[in-house]
Design an enzyme around this catalytic site. Structure first.
Site, mmCIF file in Angstrom:
data_model
loop_
_atom_site.group_PDB
_atom_site.id
_atom_site.type_symbol
_atom_site.label_atom_id
_atom_site.label_comp_id
_atom_site.label_asym_id
_atom_site.label_seq_id
_atom_site.Cartn_x
_atom_site.Cartn_y
_atom_site.Cartn_z
ATOM 1 N N ASP A 50 1.247 9.685 7.112
ATOM 2 C CA ASP A 50 1.691 11.080 7.132
ATOM 3 C C ASP A 50 0.688 11.868 7.971
ATOM 4 O O ASP A 50 -0.221 11.279 8.567
ATOM 5 C CB ASP A 50 1.757 11.599 5.676
ATOM 6 N N THR A 85 3.901 -8.009 7.850
ATOM 7 C CA THR A 85 4.083 -9.462 7.993
ATOM 8 C C THR A 85 5.568 -9.839 8.106
ATOM 9 O O THR A 85 5.897 -10.979 8.393
ATOM 10 C CB THR A 85 3.436 -10.224 6.817
ATOM 11 N N LYS A 134 1.184 2.523 0.973
ATOM 12 C CA LYS A 134 1.165 2.555 2.443
ATOM 13 C C LYS A 134 1.323 3.969 3.005
ATOM 14 O O LYS A 134 2.322 4.294 3.643
ATOM 15 C CB LYS A 134 2.250 1.629 3.010
ATOM 16 N N ASP A 185 -0.388 0.095 -3.594
ATOM 17 C CA ASP A 185 0.152 -0.218 -2.259
ATOM 18 C C ASP A 185 1.311 0.724 -1.926
ATOM 19 O O ASP A 185 2.473 0.328 -1.934
ATOM 20 C CB ASP A 185 0.596 -1.686 -2.231
ATOM 21 N N LYS A 211 -1.254 -5.581 -7.921
ATOM 22 C CA LYS A 211 -0.709 -4.661 -6.911
ATOM 23 C C LYS A 211 0.469 -3.880 -7.495
ATOM 24 O O LYS A 211 1.427 -4.455 -7.997
ATOM 25 C CB LYS A 211 -0.236 -5.447 -5.689
ATOM 26 N N ARG A 267 6.871 -12.875 -4.715
ATOM 27 C CA ARG A 267 8.036 -13.701 -5.045
ATOM 28 C C ARG A 267 7.757 -15.190 -5.266
ATOM 29 O O ARG A 267 8.394 -15.789 -6.143
ATOM 30 C CB ARG A 267 9.121 -13.496 -3.964
HETATM 31 O O1 C5P Z 1 7.020 -11.445 -2.404
HETATM 32 P P1 C5P Z 1 5.929 -11.534 -1.383
HETATM 33 O O2 C5P Z 1 4.884 -12.572 -1.717
HETATM 34 O O3 C5P Z 1 6.451 -11.604 0.017
HETATM 35 O O4 C5P Z 1 5.204 -10.140 -1.556
HETATM 36 C C1 C5P Z 1 4.302 -9.659 -0.658
HETATM 37 C C2 C5P Z 1 3.805 -8.340 -1.167
HETATM 38 O O5 C5P Z 1 2.865 -7.879 -0.237
HETATM 39 C C3 C5P Z 1 4.894 -7.279 -1.295
HETATM 40 O O6 C5P Z 1 4.623 -6.542 -2.476
HETATM 41 C C4 C5P Z 1 4.715 -6.397 -0.085
HETATM 42 O O7 C5P Z 1 4.953 -5.030 -0.343
HETATM 43 C C5 C5P Z 1 3.231 -6.587 0.204
HETATM 44 N N1 C5P Z 1 2.852 -6.361 1.593
HETATM 45 C C6 C5P Z 1 3.385 -7.075 2.649
HETATM 46 N N2 C5P Z 1 2.998 -6.791 3.929
HETATM 47 C C7 C5P Z 1 2.108 -5.845 4.167
HETATM 48 C C8 C5P Z 1 1.546 -5.131 3.095
HETATM 49 C C9 C5P Z 1 1.936 -5.429 1.808
HETATM 50 O O8 C5P Z 1 4.212 -7.980 2.445
HETATM 51 N N3 C5P Z 1 1.711 -5.605 5.399
#
Ligand code: C5P
Length: 212
Positions: A63, A113, A60, A58, A31, A192
Protein backbone atom coordinates in the site's frame (compact mmCIF):
# COMPACT_ATOMS: atom_id res chain seq x y z
CA UNK A 1 14.13 -22.46 16.75
CA UNK A 2 12.38 -25.17 14.73
CA UNK A 3 12.46 -24.66 10.97
CA UNK A 4 8.92 -25.62 10.00
CA UNK A 5 6.31 -22.86 9.81
CA UNK A 6 2.87 -24.46 9.66
CA UNK A 7 0.46 -22.45 7.49
CA UNK A 8 -2.90 -22.50 9.29
CA UNK A 9 -4.80 -22.28 6.01
CA UNK A 10 -8.14 -23.34 7.45
CA UNK A 11 -11.04 -20.98 8.04
CA UNK A 12 -12.58 -22.57 11.06
CA UNK A 13 -11.32 -21.56 14.53
CA UNK A 14 -11.87 -25.03 16.01
CA UNK A 15 -9.86 -26.69 13.22
CA UNK A 16 -7.02 -24.18 13.62
CA UNK A 17 -7.00 -24.56 17.41
CA UNK A 18 -6.92 -28.37 17.11
CA UNK A 19 -4.01 -28.16 14.66
CA UNK A 20 -2.01 -25.91 16.99
CA UNK A 21 -2.62 -28.12 20.02
CA UNK A 22 -1.71 -31.30 18.15
CA UNK A 23 1.48 -29.98 16.53
CA UNK A 24 3.23 -27.95 19.25
CA UNK A 25 6.04 -30.52 19.47
CA UNK A 26 7.11 -29.90 15.87
CA UNK A 27 6.35 -26.22 15.27
CA UNK A 28 7.50 -22.97 16.89
CA UNK A 29 5.92 -20.52 14.41
CA UNK A 30 2.38 -20.66 13.01
CA UNK A 31 1.39 -18.72 9.91
CA UNK A 32 -1.88 -16.81 10.05
CA UNK A 33 -3.02 -15.60 6.63
CA UNK A 34 -5.94 -13.43 5.52
CA UNK A 35 -8.51 -16.22 5.47
CA UNK A 36 -8.11 -17.15 9.13
CA UNK A 37 -7.26 -13.64 10.29
CA UNK A 38 -10.50 -12.22 8.89
CA UNK A 39 -12.58 -14.93 10.52
CA UNK A 40 -11.00 -15.28 13.97
CA UNK A 41 -7.64 -13.43 14.02
CA UNK A 42 -7.76 -12.34 17.67
CA UNK A 43 -8.86 -15.73 19.00
CA UNK A 44 -6.39 -17.84 17.04
CA UNK A 45 -3.48 -15.53 17.82
CA UNK A 46 -4.31 -15.82 21.53
CA UNK A 47 -4.40 -19.61 21.19
CA UNK A 48 -0.98 -19.66 19.50
CA UNK A 49 0.49 -17.50 22.26
CA UNK A 50 -1.20 -19.47 25.04
CA UNK A 51 0.61 -22.53 23.65
CA UNK A 52 3.92 -20.67 23.94
CA UNK A 53 4.37 -20.29 20.17
CA UNK A 54 5.08 -17.44 17.73
CA UNK A 55 2.86 -15.87 15.05
CA UNK A 56 3.87 -15.16 11.47
CA UNK A 57 1.23 -12.72 10.21
CA UNK A 58 1.16 -13.24 6.45
CA UNK A 59 -1.06 -10.41 5.22
CA UNK A 60 1.45 -9.29 2.56
CA UNK A 61 1.15 -5.52 2.97
CA UNK A 62 1.32 -3.56 -0.28
CA UNK A 63 0.00 0.00 0.00
CA UNK A 64 1.17 3.60 0.22
CA UNK A 65 4.13 4.03 2.64
CA UNK A 66 2.17 5.78 5.43
CA UNK A 67 -0.44 3.02 5.58
CA UNK A 68 2.13 0.24 5.51
CA UNK A 69 4.02 1.91 8.37
CA UNK A 70 0.82 2.11 10.46
CA UNK A 71 0.04 -1.51 9.58
CA UNK A 72 3.48 -2.59 10.85
CA UNK A 73 2.81 -0.56 14.06
CA UNK A 74 -0.48 -2.41 14.50
CA UNK A 75 1.11 -5.82 13.93
CA UNK A 76 3.76 -4.90 16.49
CA UNK A 77 1.01 -4.17 19.04
CA UNK A 78 -0.42 -7.64 18.36
CA UNK A 79 2.97 -9.08 19.36
CA UNK A 80 3.62 -11.04 16.18
CA UNK A 81 7.05 -12.54 15.49
CA UNK A 82 7.13 -11.73 11.77
CA UNK A 83 5.02 -10.27 8.98
CA UNK A 84 5.13 -9.93 5.22
CA UNK A 85 5.22 -7.07 2.73
CA UNK A 86 5.38 -7.18 -1.06
CA UNK A 87 8.77 -5.97 -2.32
CA UNK A 88 7.07 -4.63 -5.47
CA UNK A 89 5.64 -1.93 -3.16
CA UNK A 90 9.00 -0.23 -3.79
CA UNK A 91 11.74 1.53 -1.86
CA UNK A 92 9.66 4.18 -0.07
CA UNK A 93 7.13 1.62 1.13
CA UNK A 94 9.83 -0.79 2.36
CA UNK A 95 11.75 1.96 4.17
CA UNK A 96 8.51 3.14 5.83
CA UNK A 97 7.82 -0.43 6.99
CA UNK A 98 11.29 -0.97 8.46
CA UNK A 99 11.39 2.47 10.14
CA UNK A 100 9.10 1.24 12.94
CA UNK A 101 11.14 0.84 16.14
CA UNK A 102 11.24 -2.53 17.97
CA UNK A 103 9.12 -4.04 15.25
CA UNK A 104 8.47 -7.67 14.30
CA UNK A 105 10.72 -9.25 11.67
CA UNK A 106 9.73 -8.11 8.19
CA UNK A 107 9.99 -10.61 5.35
CA UNK A 108 9.40 -9.38 1.81
CA UNK A 109 7.82 -11.44 -0.94
CA UNK A 110 10.17 -11.34 -3.93
CA UNK A 111 7.98 -12.98 -6.56
CA UNK A 112 5.08 -15.25 -5.56
CA UNK A 113 6.03 -18.94 -5.79
CA UNK A 114 2.85 -19.44 -7.83
CA UNK A 115 4.35 -17.25 -10.58
CA UNK A 116 6.98 -18.13 -13.11
CA UNK A 117 9.96 -15.81 -12.70
CA UNK A 118 13.61 -15.28 -13.56
CA UNK A 119 16.54 -15.44 -11.11
CA UNK A 120 17.46 -11.86 -12.09
CA UNK A 121 14.04 -10.60 -11.04
CA UNK A 122 14.12 -12.44 -7.71
CA UNK A 123 17.63 -11.17 -6.88
CA UNK A 124 16.72 -7.62 -7.87
CA UNK A 125 13.76 -7.67 -5.46
CA UNK A 126 15.75 -9.39 -2.68
CA UNK A 127 18.54 -6.81 -2.86
CA UNK A 128 16.05 -3.94 -2.88
CA UNK A 129 14.43 -5.38 0.27
CA UNK A 130 17.78 -5.91 2.00
CA UNK A 131 18.95 -2.38 1.16
CA UNK A 132 15.75 -1.00 2.71
CA UNK A 133 16.42 -2.78 6.03
CA UNK A 134 14.06 -5.74 5.53
CA UNK A 135 15.09 -8.84 7.55
CA UNK A 136 14.63 -11.43 4.84
CA UNK A 137 12.62 -12.66 1.90
CA UNK A 138 9.92 -15.17 1.14
CA UNK A 139 11.16 -16.96 -1.91
CA UNK A 140 11.10 -20.22 -3.81
CA UNK A 141 13.33 -23.05 -2.53
CA UNK A 142 14.98 -23.01 -5.96
CA UNK A 143 16.53 -19.59 -5.28
CA UNK A 144 17.88 -20.05 -1.73
CA UNK A 145 21.55 -20.53 -2.58
CA UNK A 146 21.59 -17.59 -4.96
CA UNK A 147 19.91 -15.26 -2.45
CA UNK A 148 22.37 -16.35 0.25
CA UNK A 149 25.29 -15.61 -2.07
CA UNK A 150 23.97 -12.21 -3.16
CA UNK A 151 22.40 -10.97 0.08
CA UNK A 152 24.59 -12.47 2.82
CA UNK A 153 24.23 -15.03 5.60
CA UNK A 154 22.36 -12.75 8.01
CA UNK A 155 19.48 -12.21 5.60
CA UNK A 156 16.58 -14.63 6.31
CA UNK A 157 15.40 -16.88 3.50
CA UNK A 158 11.93 -18.29 4.14
CA UNK A 159 10.50 -20.66 1.57
CA UNK A 160 6.98 -21.75 0.67
CA UNK A 161 6.52 -23.91 -2.44
CA UNK A 162 7.37 -27.03 -0.40
CA UNK A 163 6.08 -30.25 -1.93
CA UNK A 164 6.58 -33.85 -0.75
CA UNK A 165 6.02 -35.20 -4.24
CA UNK A 166 5.20 -33.91 -7.70
CA UNK A 167 1.69 -32.44 -7.79
CA UNK A 168 0.00 -30.20 -10.30
CA UNK A 169 -1.26 -27.21 -8.32
CA UNK A 170 -0.78 -23.42 -8.11
CA UNK A 171 2.81 -23.56 -6.75
CA UNK A 172 5.23 -23.45 -9.68
CA UNK A 173 8.73 -23.13 -8.16
CA UNK A 174 8.84 -26.02 -5.68
CA UNK A 175 11.16 -28.45 -3.84
CA UNK A 176 11.02 -31.04 -1.05
CA UNK A 177 11.59 -30.04 2.60
CA UNK A 178 14.95 -31.86 2.65
CA UNK A 179 16.24 -29.96 -0.39
CA UNK A 180 15.02 -26.59 0.94
CA UNK A 181 16.78 -27.13 4.27
CA UNK A 182 19.94 -28.47 2.59
CA UNK A 183 20.01 -25.37 0.38
CA UNK A 184 19.99 -23.22 3.52
CA UNK A 185 16.42 -22.09 4.19
CA UNK A 186 15.98 -20.51 7.63
CA UNK A 187 12.34 -21.60 7.66
CA UNK A 188 10.12 -23.63 5.35
CA UNK A 189 6.41 -22.77 5.15
CA UNK A 190 4.14 -25.77 4.60
CA UNK A 191 0.38 -25.82 4.22
CA UNK A 192 -1.52 -28.22 1.98
CA UNK A 193 1.07 -31.05 1.89
CA UNK A 194 0.34 -31.41 5.62
CA UNK A 195 -3.23 -30.14 5.96
CA UNK A 196 -4.65 -32.17 3.07
CA UNK A 197 -3.44 -35.55 4.34
CA UNK A 198 -5.39 -38.17 6.25
CA UNK A 199 -3.14 -37.72 9.28
CA UNK A 200 -1.60 -34.20 9.30
CA UNK A 201 0.26 -34.75 12.58
CA UNK A 202 1.90 -37.96 11.28
CA UNK A 203 2.85 -36.20 8.01
CA UNK A 204 4.35 -33.29 9.93
CA UNK A 205 6.27 -35.65 12.25
CA UNK A 206 7.74 -37.46 9.21
CA UNK A 207 8.95 -34.16 7.73
CA UNK A 208 10.32 -33.04 11.10
CA UNK A 209 12.23 -36.31 11.57
CA UNK A 210 13.75 -36.02 8.08
CA UNK A 211 15.00 -32.46 8.39
CA UNK A 212 16.23 -32.90 11.97
O1 C5P B 1 -0.33 -25.02 0.78
P1 C5P B 1 1.05 -24.51 0.52
O2 C5P B 1 2.13 -25.34 1.17
O3 C5P B 1 1.28 -24.19 -0.93
O4 C5P B 1 1.04 -23.14 1.31
C1 C5P B 1 2.00 -22.19 1.15
C2 C5P B 1 1.69 -21.05 2.08
O5 C5P B 1 2.70 -20.10 1.91
C3 C5P B 1 0.36 -20.37 1.79
O6 C5P B 1 -0.23 -20.05 3.04
C4 C5P B 1 0.72 -19.11 1.06
O7 C5P B 1 -0.09 -18.00 1.39
C5 C5P B 1 2.13 -18.85 1.59
N1 C5P B 1 2.98 -18.08 0.70
C6 C5P B 1 3.29 -18.48 -0.59
N2 C5P B 1 4.08 -17.69 -1.38
C7 C5P B 1 4.56 -16.55 -0.91
C8 C5P B 1 4.27 -16.15 0.40
C9 C5P B 1 3.48 -16.95 1.19
O8 C5P B 1 2.86 -19.55 -1.04
N3 C5P B 1 5.35 -15.81 -1.67
Amino acid sequence: MKKIILALDVYDFNKAEKLVKETVTYVDVYKVGPMLFLRCGGRIMRTIKDNGKEIFLDLKFHDIPAIVKLSVESAKELGVFSLTVHSVGGKDMLVAATSVKNRPKIWAVTVLTSQVSSEEEVIKMAKLARDCGVDGVISSPLEIALIRKECGEEFNVVTPGIRLKKVDDDQKRVATPEIAIKEGADFIIIGRPILNTVNPVETLKNIYDKIG
